[in-house]
Design a protein around this motif. Structure first.
Motif, PDB file in Angstrom:
ATOM      1  N   VAL A 169     -18.905 -41.751  47.947  1.00 11.41           N
ATOM      2  CA  VAL A 169     -18.308 -40.672  46.577  1.00 11.41           C
ATOM      3  C   VAL A 169     -18.853 -39.640  46.834  1.00 11.41           C
ATOM      4  O   VAL A 169     -20.337 -39.716  46.656  1.00 11.41           O
ATOM      5  CB  VAL A 169     -18.048 -41.857  45.480  1.00 11.41           C
ATOM      6  N   GLY A 170     -18.473 -38.183  46.840  1.00  9.83           N
ATOM      7  CA  GLY A 170     -18.543 -37.191  45.827  1.00  9.83           C
ATOM      8  C   GLY A 170     -20.064 -36.446  47.157  1.00  9.83           C
ATOM      9  O   GLY A 170     -20.888 -35.936  47.090  1.00  9.83           O
ATOM     10  N   ARG A 171     -19.905 -37.430  48.476  1.00 10.04           N
ATOM     11  CA  ARG A 171     -21.529 -37.068  49.288  1.00 10.04           C
ATOM     12  C   ARG A 171     -20.966 -36.317  50.852  1.00 10.04           C
ATOM     13  O   ARG A 171     -21.019 -36.309  51.436  1.00 10.04           O
ATOM     14  CB  ARG A 171     -22.322 -37.557  49.573  1.00 10.04           C
ATOM     15  N   GLU A 172     -19.660 -35.549  50.923  1.00  6.77           N
ATOM     16  CA  GLU A 172     -19.083 -35.070  51.985  1.00  6.77           C
ATOM     17  C   GLU A 172     -19.955 -34.247  52.425  1.00  6.77           C
ATOM     18  O   GLU A 172     -20.302 -33.884  53.626  1.00  6.77           O
ATOM     19  CB  GLU A 172     -17.425 -34.449  51.903  1.00  6.77           C
ATOM     20  N   HIS A 173     -20.785 -33.420  51.399  1.00  7.02           N
ATOM     21  CA  HIS A 173     -21.510 -31.958  52.055  1.00  7.02           C
ATOM     22  C   HIS A 173     -22.591 -32.784  53.071  1.00  7.02           C
ATOM     23  O   HIS A 173     -22.714 -32.496  53.926  1.00  7.02           O
ATOM     24  CB  HIS A 173     -21.307 -30.914  50.731  1.00  7.02           C
ATOM     25  N   GLU A 174     -23.023 -33.763  52.180  1.00  9.56           N
ATOM     26  CA  GLU A 174     -24.251 -33.483  52.472  1.00  9.56           C
ATOM     27  C   GLU A 174     -24.212 -34.733  53.884  1.00  9.56           C
ATOM     28  O   GLU A 174     -25.259 -34.895  54.868  1.00  9.56           O
ATOM     29  CB  GLU A 174     -25.194 -35.138  51.885  1.00  9.56           C
ATOM     30  N   LEU A 175     -22.735 -35.475  53.809  1.00  7.05           N
ATOM     31  CA  LEU A 175     -22.862 -36.319  55.460  1.00  7.05           C
ATOM     32  C   LEU A 175     -22.271 -35.127  56.279  1.00  7.05           C
ATOM     33  O   LEU A 175     -22.876 -35.870  57.572  1.00  7.05           O
ATOM     34  CB  LEU A 175     -21.319 -37.036  55.497  1.00  7.05           C
ATOM     35  N   GLU A 176     -21.417 -33.654  56.311  1.00  6.86           N
ATOM     36  CA  GLU A 176     -21.736 -33.313  57.464  1.00  6.86           C
ATOM     37  C   GLU A 176     -23.085 -33.245  57.842  1.00  6.86           C
ATOM     38  O   GLU A 176     -22.915 -32.817  59.293  1.00  6.86           O
ATOM     39  CB  GLU A 176     -20.982 -31.719  56.923  1.00  6.86           C
ATOM     40  N   LEU A 177     -24.137 -32.643  57.024  1.00 13.37           N
ATOM     41  CA  LEU A 177     -25.223 -31.452  57.034  1.00 13.37           C
ATOM     42  C   LEU A 177     -26.227 -32.920  57.912  1.00 13.37           C
ATOM     43  O   LEU A 177     -26.914 -32.954  58.534  1.00 13.37           O
ATOM     44  CB  LEU A 177     -25.711 -31.635  55.915  1.00 13.37           C
ATOM     45  N   VAL A 178     -25.857 -34.066  57.333  1.00 20.26           N
ATOM     46  CA  VAL A 178     -27.195 -34.947  58.030  1.00 20.26           C
ATOM     47  C   VAL A 178     -26.145 -35.435  59.200  1.00 20.26           C
ATOM     48  O   VAL A 178     -27.339 -35.842  60.763  1.00 20.26           O
ATOM     49  CB  VAL A 178     -26.795 -36.473  57.239  1.00 20.26           C
ATOM     50  N   LEU A 179     -24.866 -35.687  59.384  1.00 21.56           N
ATOM     51  CA  LEU A 179     -24.390 -36.128  61.184  1.00 21.56           C
ATOM     52  C   LEU A 179     -24.926 -34.609  62.422  1.00 21.56           C
ATOM     53  O   LEU A 179     -25.280 -35.171  63.031  1.00 21.56           O
ATOM     54  CB  LEU A 179     -22.624 -35.821  60.700  1.00 21.56           C
ATOM     55  N   SER A 180     -24.538 -33.489  62.030  1.00 21.79           N
ATOM     56  CA  SER A 180     -24.427 -32.670  62.549  1.00 21.79           C
ATOM     57  C   SER A 180     -26.331 -32.415  62.849  1.00 21.79           C
ATOM     58  O   SER A 180     -27.053 -32.228  63.985  1.00 21.79           O
ATOM     59  CB  SER A 180     -24.845 -31.056  61.967  1.00 21.79           C
ATOM     60  N   ALA A 181     -27.674 -32.734  61.846  1.00 20.84           N
ATOM     61  CA  ALA A 181     -29.267 -32.052  62.369  1.00 20.84           C
ATOM     62  C   ALA A 181     -29.191 -33.726  63.135  1.00 20.84           C
ATOM     63  O   ALA A 181     -29.559 -33.580  64.329  1.00 20.84           O
ATOM     64  CB  ALA A 181     -29.479 -33.082  61.319  1.00 20.84           C
ATOM     65  N   VAL A 182     -28.707 -34.762  62.975  1.00 25.02           N
ATOM     66  CA  VAL A 182     -28.982 -35.795  63.991  1.00 25.02           C
ATOM     67  C   VAL A 182     -28.424 -36.137  65.431  1.00 25.02           C
ATOM     68  O   VAL A 182     -28.755 -36.372  66.919  1.00 25.02           O
ATOM     69  CB  VAL A 182     -28.827 -37.532  63.503  1.00 25.02           C
ATOM     70  N   ALA A 183     -27.088 -35.800  64.941  1.00 24.03           N
ATOM     71  CA  ALA A 183     -26.273 -35.354  66.418  1.00 24.03           C
ATOM     72  C   ALA A 183     -26.824 -34.131  67.547  1.00 24.03           C
ATOM     73  O   ALA A 183     -26.667 -34.059  68.605  1.00 24.03           O
ATOM     74  CB  ALA A 183     -24.952 -34.983  66.116  1.00 24.03           C
ATOM     75  N   ALA A 184     -27.790 -32.980  66.443  1.00 24.98           N
ATOM     76  CA  ALA A 184     -28.704 -32.370  67.385  1.00 24.98           C
ATOM     77  C   ALA A 184     -29.528 -33.162  67.646  1.00 24.98           C
ATOM     78  O   ALA A 184     -30.209 -31.782  68.594  1.00 24.98           O
ATOM     79  CB  ALA A 184     -29.060 -31.043  66.668  1.00 24.98           C
TER      80      ALA A 184
END
Length: 312
Positions: free
Chosen positions: A19-34
């Motif tokens: 709920v309401g964490r779309e922006h943080e989700l994108e940033l964390v995903l991008s960091a760990v995927a990198a």
């Protein structure tokens, strides 16, 4: 698993559970995927663990949870030789018991180190080789090389400086960082409603009041740190039980709700005392008590705000 799955697909699937964490989700995903390790910095109850667990579950990656504190020694983090087997067989790779760091490296999992800055310096220093070289050498046991999906995800509370350690630049230079703050009021209402199973009109009123008074603890001048959304959840759960005990059913009446002498506001005040008094932290210079602060917040909600809204 040897590599990170498709990030866009993961974002869409995980977002359905948050709920309401779309922006943080994108940033964390991008960091760990990198291939980066990351520290999530924010107060308790802001969804850091929920976010990380949802990603790990979606990817089928094991999550190893470690709490940072003064008792977290390098041996507890890395592992140790079995004392009984050492006495019987001497030191060998076979009698080494891996700790969560080595298990996460060997299985390609996420090592989630909560309260990162509470761990002792010598324990944090054992992470340097894992962060920089993705390998750790253990005396008498050999070398462990991390699987490609291994990541260190740390968290820390910026508002708490009791018993914490100043992180060295050698550690922070190897970590990405993301600040995770409290969500907005609408998101917290959705979270509390979801977690408490409310649906009736009484539930909606109670959820809105609980979230308001809970959020007010974060801006009160006498408090160093307010309550997370968990406090609002507990206010609702306790208040509902009190309502059943006291036979309070008229709380759905908006007129009754705004009368501070009626049963419903008193019920909310009592629930606040139980659910929030242990979660709020007074400023060192404040000459008051948690109960007085909560009473002031309650008066703001049920006396001052309604009075200010009245015509004339």
């Amino acid at each position: 698993m040897t590599q990170i799955p498709d990030v866009a697909r993961t974002r869409d699937r995980v977002a359905k559970h948050l709920v309401g964490r779309e922006h943080e989700l994108e940033l964390v995903l991008s960091a760990v995927a990198a291939g980066r390790d990351i520290v999530l910095e924010g107060p308790p109850g802001t969804g850091k663990t929920t976010l990380l667990r949802a990603i790990a579950d979606e990817w089928g990656i094991p999550l190893f949870y470690v709490e940072g504190n003064a008792d977290l020694t390098p041996a507890k983090l890395v592992g140790h030789h079995n004392p009984a087997r050492v006495l019987k067989e001497d030191y060998s790779r076979d009698n080494f018991v891996p700790g969560p760091l080595l298990e996460a490296m060997q299985q390609g999992g996420f090592l989630y180190l909560e309260e990162f800055n509470r761990a002792p310096d010598d324990t944090l220093n054992t992470l340097l080789a894992a962060l920089a070289e993705r390998r750790v050498t253990v005396p008498r046991a050999g070398q462990v090389v991390a699987q490609p999906t291994f990541r260190l995800i740390a968290s820390m509370n910026p508002y708490d400086n009791v018993g914490t350690t100043r992180l060295s630049s050698s550690i922070t230079d190897r970590l990405c960082r993301l600040a995770v703050d409290y969500q907005d009021e609408a998101a917290e209402i959705s979270i509390v409603d979801l977690r408490t199973g409310q649906g009736a009109e009484l539930g909606a009123l109670l959820v809105a009041d609980a979230v308001w008074v809970n959020r007010a603890t974060r801006r009160h001048p006498d408090l160093r740190q307010g309550s997370s959304v968990r406090g609002a959840i507990d206010v609702v759960l306790v208040a509902n039980q009190l309502a059943a005990l006291r036979g309070v059913s008229e709380a759905a009446d908006s007129t009754t709700r705004l009368d501070p002498e009626s049963a419903y506001p008193r019920l909310v005040l009592d629930a606040m005392a139980v659910a929030l008094s242990g979660r709020i932290h007074l400023d060192e210079a404040a000459e008051t008590t948690p109960e007085r602060v909560l009473r002031q917040i309650w008066e703001d909600r049920f006396i001052l705000t309604p009075a200010a809204a009245q015509p004339g």
